[in-house]
Design an enzyme around this catalytic site. Structure first.
Site, PDB file in Angstrom:
ATOM      1  N   ASP A 102      35.464  49.778  52.570  1.00 34.00           N
ATOM      2  CA  ASP A 102      34.353  49.223  53.357  1.00 34.00           C
ATOM      3  C   ASP A 102      33.944  50.177  54.478  1.00 34.00           C
ATOM      4  OD1 ASP A 102      32.452  47.343  53.980  1.00 34.00           O
ATOM      5  OD2 ASP A 102      33.810  46.042  55.111  1.00 34.00           O
TER       6      ASP A 102
ATOM      7  N   ASN B 282      27.681  41.448  46.212  1.00 34.81           N
ATOM      8  CA  ASN B 282      26.883  42.653  46.483  1.00 34.81           C
ATOM      9  C   ASN B 282      25.580  42.678  45.671  1.00 34.81           C
ATOM     10  OD1 ASN B 282      29.794  44.787  46.959  1.00 34.81           O
ATOM     11  ND2 ASN B 282      28.532  43.788  48.502  1.00 34.81           N
TER      12      ASN B 282
HETATM   13  C1  IPE Z   1      33.499  44.007  50.179  1.00 33.00           C
HETATM   14  O1  IPE Z   1      32.703  44.645  51.125  1.00 33.00           O
HETATM   15  C2  IPE Z   1      33.104  44.437  48.808  1.00 33.00           C
HETATM   16  C3  IPE Z   1      33.397  45.829  48.470  1.00 33.00           C
HETATM   17  C4  IPE Z   1      34.079  46.663  49.210  1.00 33.00           C
HETATM   18  C5  IPE Z   1      32.906  46.258  47.196  1.00 33.00           C
HETATM   19  P1  IPE Z   1      31.421  43.946  51.727  1.00 33.00           P
HETATM   20  O2  IPE Z   1      30.876  44.869  52.750  1.00 33.00           O
HETATM   21  O3  IPE Z   1      30.503  43.520  50.656  1.00 33.00           O
HETATM   22  O4  IPE Z   1      32.054  42.648  52.395  1.00 33.00           O
HETATM   23  P2  IPE Z   1      31.485  41.693  53.542  1.00 33.00           P
HETATM   24  O5  IPE Z   1      30.162  41.210  53.090  1.00 33.00           O
HETATM   25  O6  IPE Z   1      31.387  42.496  54.790  1.00 33.00           O
HETATM   26  O7  IPE Z   1      32.519  40.634  53.666  1.00 33.00           O
HETATM   27  C1  IPE Z   2      31.376  49.407  51.167  1.00 35.88           C
HETATM   28  O1  IPE Z   2      30.571  49.818  52.230  1.00 35.88           O
HETATM   29  C2  IPE Z   2      30.796  49.729  49.818  1.00 35.88           C
HETATM   30  C3  IPE Z   2      30.250  48.574  49.093  1.00 35.88           C
HETATM   31  C4  IPE Z   2      30.367  47.325  49.434  1.00 35.88           C
HETATM   32  C5  IPE Z   2      29.509  48.877  47.868  1.00 35.88           C
HETATM   33  P1  IPE Z   2      29.394  48.907  52.766  1.00 35.88           P
HETATM   34  O2  IPE Z   2      28.162  49.244  51.978  1.00 35.88           O
HETATM   35  O3  IPE Z   2      29.776  47.497  52.749  1.00 35.88           O
HETATM   36  O4  IPE Z   2      29.227  49.445  54.248  1.00 35.88           O
HETATM   37  P2  IPE Z   2      29.119  48.569  55.571  1.00 35.88           P
HETATM   38  O5  IPE Z   2      30.231  47.577  55.533  1.00 35.88           O
HETATM   39  O6  IPE Z   2      27.786  47.913  55.541  1.00 35.88           O
HETATM   40  O7  IPE Z   2      29.261  49.546  56.676  1.00 35.88           O
HETATM   41 MG    MG Z   3      30.717  46.271  54.044  1.00 33.72          MG
END
Ligand code: IPE
Ligand code: IPE
Ligand code: MG
Length: 252
Positions: free
Chosen positions: A26, A74
């Site tokens: 993340d 997502n």
């Molecule tokens: C969790 O990250 C999913 C992945 C790392 C693929 P998100 O960024 O989607 O999670 P939330 O929405 O902050 O909980």
């Molecule tokens: C994790 O990084 C990757 C995926 C969930 C695909 P994020 O895209 O959630 O990045 P933040 O959490 O918004 O910084």
């Molecule tokens: Mg995230």
């Protein structure tokens, strides 16, 4: 762990290597934003962290590495970001195949793969097939995955089996559910890592993490390197895994 790896990482206790590590990768978007870039820039740099973590896992003898790459939720992101992520996925897997072969890494997936664009599905299938004989470390990509989705799918399968008389509802136990999940062939994660400072599970391996040790780090995923993985591993090795028992029981 090999003698070579022990020399390189003397602080690791070689007989306490987790068999399975799962990572919630993340912070890509925030990493990019901090530098004034589009979110996808962060996803692209996240690939370096994947390569580095996989290399570390293989080096120290972690048998299974599960990476949360795309959740069921997502799909609710802007379509442009979804498309870019899917393209990045295809590109990366294609480019990394020689490295997977060279390092004896097997690729597997969990999740609702049929939801992915055909091109991604084909690339994944091809790579799974090409790496099927590799047995150093298995990289499991969680794609269009969520813990609740998997549990619901498993319950449907079990209900069908009960309906057809294949199983007796009174005999349903933990193994029945274990075996019906996407993760049936893998041990439960010993260690779960989440980057970016968020302290939540976000619908990841809900059933499987019942007794996982959890390590949170503030490092954003694109910055995550072997040194951070090592830190998580050392933290893990300092824990006493009691599984409900007392310390005294464990000592005897
Ligand atoms: C969790 O990250 C999913 C992945 C790392 C693929 P998100 O960024 O989607 O999670 P939330 O929405 O902050 O909980
Ligand atoms: C994790 O990084 C990757 C995926 C969930 C695909 P994020 O895209 O959630 O990045 P933040 O959490 O918004 O910084
Ligand atoms: Mg995230």
């Amino acid at each position: 762990m090999s003698a070579e790896a022990q020399l390189k990482y003397p602080e690791i206790i070689s007989d306490r290597i987790p068999e399975h590590v799962a990572i919630i990768m993340d912070g890509n978007g925030r990493w990019a934003r901090q530098q004034g870039h589009m979110r996808i820039f962060g996803h692209k740099h996240g690939v370096n962290a994947v390569r580095n973590s996989l290399e570390f896992a293989a080096e120290v003898g972690i048998k299974y590495l599960t990476l949360y790459a795309f959740s069921t939720e997502n799909w609710n992101r802007p379509q442009r970001e979804i498309n870019a992520l899917m393209e990045l996925l295809v590109d990366t897997i294609q480019k990394e195949l020689p490295a997977l072969m060279k390092n004896n890494i097997r690729l597997k997936t969990i999740g609702n793969i049929q939801m992915l664009p055909k091109k991604c599905q084909n690339q994944l299938k091809e790579t799974e097939k090409a790496t099927a004989g590799n047995d150093r470390t298995t990289l499991i990509l969680a794609l269009s995955y969520s813990g609740r989705w998997d549990i619901i799918e498993a319950v449907k399968k079990i209900a069908e089996q009960a309906k057809s008389g294949e199983i007796n509802p009174l005999e349903i136990n933990e193994n029945t559910l274990n075996n019906a999940l996407n993760t049936a062939q893998y041990p439960n994660p010993d260690l779960l890592i989440r980057t970016s400072g968020e302290m939540r599970i976000s619908n990841f391996l809900l059933w499987e993490i019942a007794y996982s040790e959890i390590h949170f780090t503030k490092v954003l995923w694109p910055d995550f390197r072997k040194e951070h993985f090592l830190e998580a591993l050392i933290d893990y090795q300092s824990r006493e895994r009691r599984f409900g028992k007392t310390s005294e029981q464990l000592a005897n």
